[in-house]
Design an enzyme around this catalytic site. Sequence first.
Site, mmCIF file in Angstrom:
data_model
loop_
_atom_site.group_PDB
_atom_site.id
_atom_site.type_symbol
_atom_site.label_atom_id
_atom_site.label_comp_id
_atom_site.label_asym_id
_atom_site.label_seq_id
_atom_site.Cartn_x
_atom_site.Cartn_y
_atom_site.Cartn_z
ATOM 1 C CE LYS A 1 -2.235 0.354 3.609
ATOM 2 N NZ LYS A 1 -2.888 -0.414 4.664
ATOM 3 C CB THR B 1 5.228 -0.022 -2.388
ATOM 4 O OG1 THR B 1 5.963 -0.478 -1.261
ATOM 5 C CG2 THR B 1 6.096 -0.115 -3.621
ATOM 6 N NE ARG C 1 -0.189 4.893 7.977
ATOM 7 C CZ ARG C 1 -0.444 3.607 8.114
ATOM 8 N NH1 ARG C 1 -0.925 3.134 9.245
ATOM 9 N NH2 ARG C 1 -0.211 2.772 7.123
ATOM 10 C CE LYS D 1 16.236 -7.838 6.264
ATOM 11 N NZ LYS D 1 17.466 -7.059 6.265
ATOM 12 C CB ALA E 1 -4.352 1.172 11.657
ATOM 13 C CG PHE F 1 -5.020 -2.329 9.804
ATOM 14 C CD1 PHE F 1 -3.715 -2.816 9.853
ATOM 15 C CD2 PHE F 1 -5.641 -2.050 11.011
ATOM 16 C CE1 PHE F 1 -3.053 -3.029 11.061
ATOM 17 C CE2 PHE F 1 -4.990 -2.257 12.228
ATOM 18 C CZ PHE F 1 -3.691 -2.744 12.242
ATOM 19 C CG PHE G 1 4.474 -9.945 -6.166
ATOM 20 C CD1 PHE G 1 3.724 -8.859 -5.732
ATOM 21 C CD2 PHE G 1 5.361 -10.526 -5.257
ATOM 22 C CE1 PHE G 1 3.846 -8.374 -4.454
ATOM 23 C CE2 PHE G 1 5.489 -10.048 -3.970
ATOM 24 C CZ PHE G 1 4.727 -8.959 -3.564
ATOM 25 C CD1 TRP H 1 8.857 -3.070 -4.491
ATOM 26 C CD2 TRP H 1 9.585 -4.481 -6.068
ATOM 27 N NE1 TRP H 1 9.828 -3.857 -3.931
ATOM 28 C CE2 TRP H 1 10.292 -4.734 -4.870
ATOM 29 C CE3 TRP H 1 9.881 -5.256 -7.197
ATOM 30 C CZ2 TRP H 1 11.268 -5.720 -4.756
ATOM 31 C CZ3 TRP H 1 10.857 -6.240 -7.094
ATOM 32 C CH2 TRP H 1 11.540 -6.474 -5.890
#
Lengths: 557, 557
Positions: free
Chosen positions: B71, B73, B94, B105, B273, B301, B381, B410
Amino acid sequence: MPTDIEIARAATLQPVGAIAEQAGIPAEALHPYGKFIAKIDTDAIPGFHDKPDGKLILVTAISPTPAGEGKTTTTVGLGDGLTRIGKKTMIALREPSLGPSFGMKGGAAGGGYAQVVPMEQINLHFTGDFHAITSAHNLLAAMVDNHVYWGNGLGFDTRTITWRRVLDMNDRALRSIVSSLGGNGNGFPREDGFDITVASEVMAIFCLARDSADLEERLGRIVVGRTRDKRLITAADLKATGAMSVLLKDALMPNLVQTLEGTPAFVHGGPFANIAHGCNSVIATRAALKLGDYVVTEAGFGADLGAEKFFDIKCREAGLKPAVAVVVATVRALKMHGGVAKDALGQENLKALEAGLSNLTRHVGNIRKFGVPPIVAINHFATDTAAEHELIRNYCRNHLGVEAVICRHWAQGGAGAEELAHKVAALADEGEADFAPLYPDAMPLREKLETVAREIYGAAGISLDAKLAARFADLEAAGFGELPICVAKTQYSFSADPTLRGAPSGHIVPLRELRLSAGAGFVVAICGDIMTMPGLPREPAAERIHIDAQGHIEGLF
Amino acid sequence: MPTDIEIARAATLQPVGAIAEQAGIPAEALHPYGKFIAKIDTDAIPGFHDKPDGKLILVTAISPTPAGEGKTTTTVGLGDGLTRIGKKTMIALREPSLGPSFGMKGGAAGGGYAQVVPMEQINLHFTGDFHAITSAHNLLAAMVDNHVYWGNGLGFDTRTITWRRVLDMNDRALRSIVSSLGGNGNGFPREDGFDITVASEVMAIFCLARDSADLEERLGRIVVGRTRDKRLITAADLKATGAMSVLLKDALMPNLVQTLEGTPAFVHGGPFANIAHGCNSVIATRAALKLGDYVVTEAGFGADLGAEKFFDIKCREAGLKPAVAVVVATVRALKMHGGVAKDALGQENLKALEAGLSNLTRHVGNIRKFGVPPIVAINHFATDTAAEHELIRNYCRNHLGVEAVICRHWAQGGAGAEELAHKVAALADEGEADFAPLYPDAMPLREKLETVAREIYGAAGISLDAKLAARFADLEAAGFGELPICVAKTQYSFSADPTLRGAPSGHIVPLRELRLSAGAGFVVAICGDIMTMPGLPREPAAERIHIDAQGHIEGLF
């Protein structure tokens, strides 16, 4: 005269880039925080590490009294005075702690016409250094309990965990807590508590580290607790030091600000002056020495604590060679040491003044034991009389062999400290200093404390029980015998009794507790009560602090 | 492909002044924090408040799965795509929370070639906003206990003190504590605990305040506890709000950074959230609308929680009128919603994909209930197949009447989101949006929750016990009936059962607890467990985080 905040607000500040340029710092080395504050990346200053060092001037004081001495104010005033007489000068100060600002009214950035600015930011979050230290400290604490939670592979005896948590807040409710309550998912309940951030060993380490590699090594040596068979467990054992260093990475760069008269000042680090050494960071002091021909710095509390630790801990660790020590006194405070009550300080009282000079006398003599030439600065108050000044000057000249200079920087800025500046510079230039710490590294820990008690406090000796004697032996056996001693005792007296003003002699300093700060590199000798988490007063300053209709912060100073 | 941090490090950043200029922000309005970050004083922008508003684009998502949606990204990629097609664009995001960075990580500043930078600073202390919020929150906590300590003039029933303390740290040991132990001087022992800073009501207030005056009013309305006769006690009663506002003064200015492609982005505020509304600050969003013709923002979320709260809380409170909502999905996540296990997501599975589209369908329909036109972004992807893309596109066109656009930001940055940018801009320009919250202010609190449960979650209704029914009545009687509801429930399902993927219907939403956030201005309806202080995992990321020999931060991302 206008208030401190009115003076600070009326000032026209120079952009931090102009201050940096004046100090020989190029724009590439500047990380600005707003228009008037910058962190300095000294590695980005060409030839920085090859520059010769300037002369280091310590500003310290007589034993503090409620009458006030004005040590920070004098540090700033002397810096401005040196600038005025044409000396390339840097100032190095401690950062104020946020928590106490909401308790008692009062900032910590000088006063009158001798202030560092912008005072609101310096007194509030500034560049976030203390927040970074809070985060690094509490990350280690979280990792201790997390380690125990997930199986306790290192074998903590959880009763022996000495690593508390910290907040930069006066909050007595957090002094003593039981944590990890509420069931299995929250860990193993144990006694714990919070100190104020300035009391963190991470703060002391931050202020003694020479660079980021030294910082990380010191962090790794922090002892957080031990196993049931008494093996010490360190931050390095918990693999916490890399992440702590990351949290402290930017904070480690010194913060550059300016005085009201435009003298560049580093304000960086601020360890407690009781359970730590109470001086600004070694990194800032060393950077200032590369940038200024004269560097004026200060140490917390009176010279028995502040100067002693500055010399025996900071200068020893960092290889610093101070050239001069200025001992600040006021007529009012000396009269208090001579037995005058606070409400009678406005009246001339030569007899009490002379009696009170015993305190100054002891401090001046102590400074000389470190091979550093002293000079006395009398911070002028409106109620002082000419006869009182004359008495001090004559006494200092005839009995102590030092100059006592009347300073008016509070009312007049650097112009009021020109005479002091001339004399301090001359004394530094004479090169008479031959600094050495009071005791060698190899002296046993207990003897170190006894030496400080006898030589500096005028005590007959120390008292301790068998448990503490054994603790000394344990620390020696564990390889910590070479560390210096960091004494925590009342700042109000040479003795452990805060009501004993003047220069008490022959007293016994009662040792109550020994604490190892293996990362900072000293053993804390606690002589009396020490408070590592203050509380708020009945009517905290926080109730009056607000933003006014013009957007100004009111009530903080 | 290089890692996120390698991409971020290889980027040549523009000075923040250049980014500001591009956004129409003059140098006078800039408070720099280092070279690439600045706080913006919008009052210093000439004519700022008279500028027309740009178009507001919300990026939200299907119900999250372990497969990931991207989201943030997509928010960054869409912003860069809009910039590339010549639109004057601002992004509003945010701020990441510090604590979790040391647990698992992963940063929170986008990914691949769609990131905001400098990512190390953004993910660490940034401009200190969260530290300021921590300080303001804990000052109020200290003032509560201090008030009780000094006589309890307001008559706290100390069992009812609801104002906990906060740290920006994952520390399970602090979830539940007993404080004020250790004797009279430390106060009155009581049960207490810490939440993570993002869970603080001060954070929610910070993010909903229109300006500093509104901030202070909201802080004053915080309920911290009550008397034995059930009168509510507020932060204003404790006179804490002025000092809290002072601590938050600088933090309230939005933080300007840039994407890898130089699109200006505000990154400001970051409330949880679950027990809060999970969107960046109103101040940043409103400022972005004055500066950009198109503003891309996100909400936490999936759309059932994030978009619903964005619309019903943030837009309602701030008078915002969103023009478009982008629902982000991935082929992988849709297949998971269709029943595929995580290790089989790499294989084409059209049947599962079609089943999983039920989740997207529900979210798209929900967005329309607010009068906002939706569009679907499929975050590409490498394992996606052409047939899978075709299925989604056809399904969306034929069954949902929305466009589904395949996005490659991406891997390609803004160039990979140009098609999405064109379609989003066109949809916004059509002016088809006619935003209205789901329910009116005047609807009773309980009905508000029932409306959200039925209309958004597809539930048959809610369940609650008599105590909670009475609590609804109490809140109405106390004058809080006009507030919106902020639901805290699992983000993984439309139901309260995190294992129910897809689009479950006819379920019952079990209400467990109601909490008043009077300052933020909502009533939290907790449906299931909520965690307000995370813990660290068995092998926390902190163990691997370090500074490498080149001075780079490693292991954080």
